[in-house]
Enzyme design. Structure first.
Site, mmCIF file in Angstrom:
data_model
loop_
_atom_site.group_PDB
_atom_site.id
_atom_site.type_symbol
_atom_site.label_atom_id
_atom_site.label_comp_id
_atom_site.label_asym_id
_atom_site.label_seq_id
_atom_site.Cartn_x
_atom_site.Cartn_y
_atom_site.Cartn_z
ATOM 1 C CG HIS A 93 -5.554 -2.746 0.706
ATOM 2 N ND1 HIS A 93 -5.211 -2.161 -0.617
ATOM 3 C CD2 HIS A 93 -4.878 -2.102 1.522
ATOM 4 C CE1 HIS A 93 -4.375 -1.132 -0.417
ATOM 5 N NE2 HIS A 93 -4.212 -1.005 0.888
ATOM 6 C CG ASP B 74 -7.185 -3.590 -2.665
ATOM 7 O OD1 ASP B 74 -7.739 -2.732 -2.285
ATOM 8 O OD2 ASP B 74 -5.924 -3.404 -2.763
ATOM 9 C CB SER C 15 -0.783 0.091 1.029
ATOM 10 O OG SER C 15 -2.275 0.800 1.054
#
Length: 258
Positions: A235, A207, A82
């Site tokens: 995610h 996600d 991320s």
């Protein structure tokens, strides 16, 4: 003097630096460190201002990369999840001699939606920034819940992420806001076109933060890179599918000759 919290585990010849995402810390990798430590020397890092790396204020993306690379081995695979994917990408762009391969996980070179580019609407990130100042804990918990939404193990995965947040000192409001600002404004799409080192991009099909639609767009734009989508992950694929995730990394290690 401010310093980064950095821990080394394992005795593999191949070094692997792991960078966590927004609001979290290196404990997020707990579910895969034992398996990975049998293949790599792991470098677990709390990004500046997060977890045990206290004393930092708001930093830009490049400043975070500069800060982290000072502690790094001379050659390593850099993996970022991320927001950590942007930091790892910045390290690869700024210090390519330190990076054997780049791995981004549930990450995007441009998190914000732009013309002909899928992503998070800028107003959504701006809304998170507004809510942070009003109710820090609830906003972070909401963000964590978004990361696991849709998976078969969503509830326990969200609980695991929440436990990681609570286990270490909380980032300051300034640090969290700066992280959201990076997610809102960073765009590394063009710079990454010039990256020539091995580059693996990992995604979760479910996600809700990084649309899977960016994967084919980057396959075309970054033909030197390769991608893999975990069909039942969101995610945080390393939490929902730890074995498959580790297999993808050991396969990369074999491909680059380690």
């Amino acid at each position: 003097m401010n310093d980064i919290w950095w821990q080394t585990k394992g005795e593999g010849k191949c070094h692997l630096v792991l960078l966590h995402g927004w609001g979290l810390n290196a404990e997020v990798w707990h579910c895969i460190t034992e398996e990975l430590a049998s293949h790599f020397t792991l470098h677990l890092v709390d990004l500046p201002g997060y977890g045990r790396s206290q004393g930092f204020g708001a930093l830009s993306l490049d400043e975070m990369a500069d800060c982290v690379v000072k502690h790094a081995p001379e050659q390593a695979i850099w993996l970022g999840w991320s927001l950590g994917g942007l930091v790892a990408s910045s390290v690869a762009l700024r210090y390519p001699g330190h990076v054997q391969a780049l791995v981004t996980v549930a990450s995007s070179p441009c998190f914000s939606a732009r013309d002909n580019w899928p992503g998070i609407k800028p107003e959504v990130l701006a809304n998170f920034q507004q809510q942070l100042s009003e109710d820090f804990q609830r906003t972070v918990e909401r963000f964590l819940a978004l990361q696991t939404l849709g998976t078969e193990t969503a509830r326990q995965d969200a609980r695991a992420l929440k436990n990681v947040v609570l286990a270490q000192p909380a980032p300051s409001l300034a640090v969290l806001n700066a992280g959201l600002e990076i997610l809102k404004t960073a765009d590394l799409r063009a710079p990454l076109e010039n990256l020539t080192l091995p580059f693996l991009r990992l995604y979760g099909r479910l996600d809700g933060l990084v649309p899977r639609a960016i994967s084919p767009l980057l396959d075309e734009r970054l033909p030197h890179s390769s991608s893999h989508i975990f069909p039942k992950a969101a995610h945080a694929p390393f939490i929902s599918h730890p074995q498959l995730f580790c297999e993808a990394l050991t396969a990369l290690k074999s491909r680059i000759g380690n």
